[in-house]
Scaffold this active site. Structure first.
Site, PDB file in Angstrom:
ATOM      1  N   ALA A  27     -47.954   2.908  16.940  1.00 45.44           N
ATOM      2  CA  ALA A  27     -48.188   1.730  16.806  1.00 45.44           C
ATOM      3  C   ALA A  27     -49.738   1.022  16.929  1.00 45.44           C
ATOM      4  O   ALA A  27     -49.892  -0.025  16.412  1.00 45.44           O
ATOM      5  CB  ALA A  27     -47.697   1.382  18.432  1.00 45.44           C
ATOM      6  N   PHE A  61     -47.714  -0.096  22.795  1.00 47.69           N
ATOM      7  CA  PHE A  61     -46.960  -0.133  23.971  1.00 47.69           C
ATOM      8  C   PHE A  61     -48.044   0.492  25.209  1.00 47.69           C
ATOM      9  O   PHE A  61     -47.848  -0.180  26.268  1.00 47.69           O
ATOM     10  CB  PHE A  61     -46.062   0.825  23.778  1.00 47.69           C
ATOM     11  CG  PHE A  61     -44.737   0.377  23.170  1.00 47.69           C
ATOM     12  CD1 PHE A  61     -44.519  -0.950  22.888  1.00 47.69           C
ATOM     13  CD2 PHE A  61     -43.635   1.337  23.075  1.00 47.69           C
ATOM     14  CE1 PHE A  61     -43.309  -1.217  22.535  1.00 47.69           C
ATOM     15  CE2 PHE A  61     -42.512   0.710  22.479  1.00 47.69           C
ATOM     16  CZ  PHE A  61     -42.493  -0.420  22.024  1.00 47.69           C
ATOM     17  N   ARG A  62     -48.958   1.323  24.802  1.00 50.64           N
ATOM     18  CA  ARG A  62     -49.528   1.835  26.009  1.00 50.64           C
ATOM     19  C   ARG A  62     -51.151   1.672  25.906  1.00 50.64           C
ATOM     20  O   ARG A  62     -51.784   1.736  26.918  1.00 50.64           O
ATOM     21  CB  ARG A  62     -49.497   3.481  26.089  1.00 50.64           C
ATOM     22  CG  ARG A  62     -48.022   3.899  26.157  1.00 50.64           C
ATOM     23  CD  ARG A  62     -47.813   5.410  26.114  1.00 50.64           C
ATOM     24  NE  ARG A  62     -46.562   5.846  26.378  1.00 50.64           N
ATOM     25  CZ  ARG A  62     -45.609   5.580  25.154  1.00 50.64           C
ATOM     26  NH1 ARG A  62     -46.079   5.037  23.938  1.00 50.64           N
ATOM     27  NH2 ARG A  62     -44.270   5.772  25.326  1.00 50.64           N
ATOM     28  N   ILE A  87     -41.497   0.834  13.917  1.00 51.53           N
ATOM     29  CA  ILE A  87     -40.249   0.323  13.538  1.00 51.53           C
ATOM     30  C   ILE A  87     -40.425  -0.704  12.793  1.00 51.53           C
ATOM     31  O   ILE A  87     -39.521  -1.598  12.654  1.00 51.53           O
ATOM     32  CB  ILE A  87     -39.544   0.206  14.751  1.00 51.53           C
ATOM     33  CG1 ILE A  87     -40.237  -0.735  15.804  1.00 51.53           C
ATOM     34  CG2 ILE A  87     -39.069   1.720  15.598  1.00 51.53           C
ATOM     35  CD1 ILE A  87     -39.516  -0.954  16.883  1.00 51.53           C
ATOM     36  N   HIS A  91     -38.453   6.729  14.571  1.00 52.49           N
ATOM     37  CA  HIS A  91     -37.927   5.681  15.530  1.00 52.49           C
ATOM     38  C   HIS A  91     -37.137   4.727  15.169  1.00 52.49           C
ATOM     39  O   HIS A  91     -36.933   3.816  15.793  1.00 52.49           O
ATOM     40  CB  HIS A  91     -39.044   5.380  16.620  1.00 52.49           C
ATOM     41  CG  HIS A  91     -39.701   6.599  17.405  1.00 52.49           C
ATOM     42  ND1 HIS A  91     -40.626   6.442  17.909  1.00 52.49           N
ATOM     43  CD2 HIS A  91     -39.076   7.846  17.653  1.00 52.49           C
ATOM     44  CE1 HIS A  91     -41.165   7.554  18.586  1.00 52.49           C
ATOM     45  NE2 HIS A  91     -40.184   8.411  18.601  1.00 52.49           N
ATOM     46  N   SER A 145     -50.946   7.504  20.654  1.00 52.96           N
ATOM     47  CA  SER A 145     -51.253   8.072  21.874  1.00 52.96           C
ATOM     48  C   SER A 145     -50.860   9.553  22.009  1.00 52.96           C
ATOM     49  O   SER A 145     -51.517  10.303  22.794  1.00 52.96           O
ATOM     50  CB  SER A 145     -50.639   7.021  23.186  1.00 52.96           C
ATOM     51  OG  SER A 145     -49.564   7.208  23.248  1.00 52.96           O
ATOM     52  N   ILE A 170     -59.037   1.939  13.450  1.00 57.82           N
ATOM     53  CA  ILE A 170     -58.620   2.247  12.173  1.00 57.82           C
ATOM     54  C   ILE A 170     -58.853   1.818  10.842  1.00 57.82           C
ATOM     55  O   ILE A 170     -59.370   2.447   9.954  1.00 57.82           O
ATOM     56  CB  ILE A 170     -56.973   2.402  12.388  1.00 57.82           C
ATOM     57  CG1 ILE A 170     -56.635   3.432  13.251  1.00 57.82           C
ATOM     58  CG2 ILE A 170     -56.242   2.874  11.031  1.00 57.82           C
ATOM     59  CD1 ILE A 170     -55.013   3.251  13.726  1.00 57.82           C
TER      60      ILE A 170
HETATM   61  P1  NAD Z   1     -48.945   3.971  21.674  1.00 53.63           P
HETATM   62  O1  NAD Z   1     -48.791   2.621  22.242  1.00 53.63           O
HETATM   63  O2  NAD Z   1     -48.339   4.842  22.988  1.00 53.63           O
HETATM   64  O3  NAD Z   1     -50.301   4.144  21.245  1.00 53.63           O
HETATM   65  C1  NAD Z   1     -51.205   3.438  20.498  1.00 53.63           C
HETATM   66  C2  NAD Z   1     -52.238   4.117  20.177  1.00 53.63           C
HETATM   67  O4  NAD Z   1     -53.099   3.364  19.428  1.00 53.63           O
HETATM   68  C3  NAD Z   1     -53.138   3.685  21.630  1.00 53.63           C
HETATM   69  O5  NAD Z   1     -53.694   4.920  22.110  1.00 53.63           O
HETATM   70  C4  NAD Z   1     -54.093   2.655  21.342  1.00 53.63           C
HETATM   71  O6  NAD Z   1     -55.443   2.899  21.944  1.00 53.63           O
HETATM   72  C5  NAD Z   1     -54.382   3.050  19.900  1.00 53.63           C
HETATM   73  N1  NAD Z   1     -54.711   1.797  19.190  1.00 53.63           N
HETATM   74  C6  NAD Z   1     -54.412   0.492  19.156  1.00 53.63           C
HETATM   75  N2  NAD Z   1     -54.743  -0.187  18.157  1.00 53.63           N
HETATM   76  C7  NAD Z   1     -55.828   0.521  17.544  1.00 53.63           C
HETATM   77  C8  NAD Z   1     -56.663   0.199  16.538  1.00 53.63           C
HETATM   78  N3  NAD Z   1     -56.807  -1.142  15.792  1.00 53.63           N
HETATM   79  N4  NAD Z   1     -57.559   1.302  16.013  1.00 53.63           N
HETATM   80  C9  NAD Z   1     -57.439   2.431  16.567  1.00 53.63           C
HETATM   81  N5  NAD Z   1     -56.560   2.694  17.862  1.00 53.63           N
HETATM   82  C10 NAD Z   1     -55.746   1.668  17.961  1.00 53.63           C
HETATM   83  O7  NAD Z   1     -47.937   4.173  20.366  1.00 53.63           O
HETATM   84  P2  NAD Z   1     -47.007   5.321  19.914  1.00 53.63           P
HETATM   85  O8  NAD Z   1     -48.028   6.477  20.029  1.00 53.63           O
HETATM   86  O9  NAD Z   1     -46.750   4.945  18.551  1.00 53.63           O
HETATM   87  O10 NAD Z   1     -45.742   5.404  20.790  1.00 53.63           O
HETATM   88  C11 NAD Z   1     -45.441   4.107  21.106  1.00 53.63           C
HETATM   89  C12 NAD Z   1     -43.664   4.017  20.720  1.00 53.63           C
HETATM   90  O11 NAD Z   1     -43.625   2.637  20.454  1.00 53.63           O
HETATM   91  C13 NAD Z   1     -43.379   4.708  19.484  1.00 53.63           C
HETATM   92  O12 NAD Z   1     -42.212   5.298  19.877  1.00 53.63           O
HETATM   93  C14 NAD Z   1     -42.951   3.408  18.597  1.00 53.63           C
HETATM   94  O13 NAD Z   1     -41.732   3.524  18.255  1.00 53.63           O
HETATM   95  C15 NAD Z   1     -42.976   2.063  19.292  1.00 53.63           C
HETATM   96  N6  NAD Z   1     -43.813   1.031  19.078  1.00 53.63           N
HETATM   97  C16 NAD Z   1     -43.928   0.522  17.629  1.00 53.63           C
HETATM   98  C17 NAD Z   1     -44.444  -0.409  17.077  1.00 53.63           C
HETATM   99  C18 NAD Z   1     -44.496  -0.980  15.799  1.00 53.63           C
HETATM  100  O14 NAD Z   1     -43.613  -0.563  15.017  1.00 53.63           O
HETATM  101  N7  NAD Z   1     -45.533  -1.489  15.242  1.00 53.63           N
HETATM  102  C19 NAD Z   1     -45.169  -1.135  18.340  1.00 53.63           C
HETATM  103  C20 NAD Z   1     -45.173  -1.048  19.434  1.00 53.63           C
HETATM  104  C21 NAD Z   1     -44.421   0.187  19.813  1.00 53.63           C
END
Ligand code: NAD
Ligand code: ZN
Length: 249
Positions: A24, A35-36, A103, A121, A196, A238
């Site tokens: 994410a 999400f986190r 997603i 996912h 994460s 990123i």
């Molecule tokens: P997560 O939310 O658990 O972790 C995201 C990580 O990215 C966090 O540790 C955060 O600190 C870091 N982060 C956020 N923005 C950043 C940036 N600009 N630069 C560097 N780091 C950054 O997400 P996950 O590990 O993908 O797991 C979450 C679940 O949520 C997945 O299963 C996914 O399917 C779903 N999800 C998807 C989306 C999407 O499709 N965009 C959005 C939210 C959640």
């Protein structure tokens, strides 16, 4: 060039077969909350698990209400520098594929061929019937939801209709998972961007790559579950740092 960018560029230069693993965090710069992370969706809302979705009309209605509320954000989102950097590595043949937990479809929108994106996912830009698999478009479902106030049912078999995503407690898409594992084993470098790394089995993919001998590189603004195992960890944004390392704007 700063030290983090140089270190990342060096990992990319020495690699012959990169697998990109995204979460994410790569999409927050496109306006989709994670999400986190701080401000993430789950700091304010509890996720609805698959069992609840199947068992309860109230849970389904709530899931669909959240989906339709958040949809304008998803629809307006455009790929950012991080997505463009991934697309470039794929286009140049430096990277073999992108394995994503996302997603949102933004890798494809950035020009990555559908066949090079492995979605662990699922995809939230459409829905399908849990019984017969028929695809349903969100616009049609929204119109019916607003008219009837009930969670959508399949027009063909009356089965439950759900976004084409994997919820907690729902089985992983097997073919995608198998492909991801094979790609992880074949890679000599796995670059994790914005995850994460606490959601399994997805987070097991970079672990597998590392165990099979790939170098593990993590770019995330805060600590992750696998920092200890990585060859290079960069706690930065990123778009800026990975974009600069790949050379895209
Ligand atoms: P997560 O939310 O658990 O972790 C995201 C990580 O990215 C966090 O540790 C955060 O600190 C870091 N982060 C956020 N923005 C950043 C940036 N600009 N630069 C560097 N780091 C950054 O997400 P996950 O590990 O993908 O797991 C979450 C679940 O949520 C997945 O299963 C996914 O399917 C779903 N999800 C998807 C989306 C999407 O499709 N965009 C959005 C939210 C959640
Ligand atoms: Zn059906």
């Amino acid at each position: 060039m700063d030290a983090d960018v140089a270190a990342l560029a060096q990992e990319i230069a020495r690699a012959r077969r990169i697998v990109l693993f995204t979460g994410a965090g790569i999409s927050t710069e496109s306006g989709i909350p994670d999400f986190r992370g701080p401000g993430g969706v789950w700091t304010t809302m509890r996720p609805i698990g698959f069992a609840d979705f199947v068992a309860s009309e109230a849970a389904r209605r709530e899931a669909w209400r959240r989906k339709f509320d958040s949809e304008p954000v998803m629809r307006a989102a455009r790929p950012n520098r991080g997505h463009r950097a991934c697309a470039r590595l794929l286009r140049e043949g430096k990277a073999a594929c992108v394995i994503t937990q996302n997603i949102d479809g933004l890798h494809q929108q950035a020009g990555v061929e559908a066949g090079q994106v492995i979605e662990l996912h699922g995809n939230a830009t459409y829905a399908h019937c849990l019984d017969c698999g028929t695809r349903h478009e969100l616009d049609d479902l929204r119109a019916a939801f607003e008219r009837d106030g009930a969670a959508p049912r399949c027009g063909r078999c009356r089965g439950l209709v759900k976004t084409a995503t994997i919820s907690f407690g729902q089985a992983m898409p097997e073919a995608a998972m198998r492909r991801a594992e094979a790609e992880a084993r074949a890679a000599d470098c796995c670059i994790v961007l914005g995850s994460s790394l606490v959601v399994y089995p997805a987070a097991g993919v970079p672990v597998l790559a590392r165990q099979a001998g790939a170098r593990l590189v993590i770019v995330n603004r805060e600590a992750t579950g696998l920092d200890d195992m990585a060859d290079l960890v960069v706690h930065r944004e990123i778009g800026a740092v990975f974009g600069a390392a790949v050379g895209v704007n």
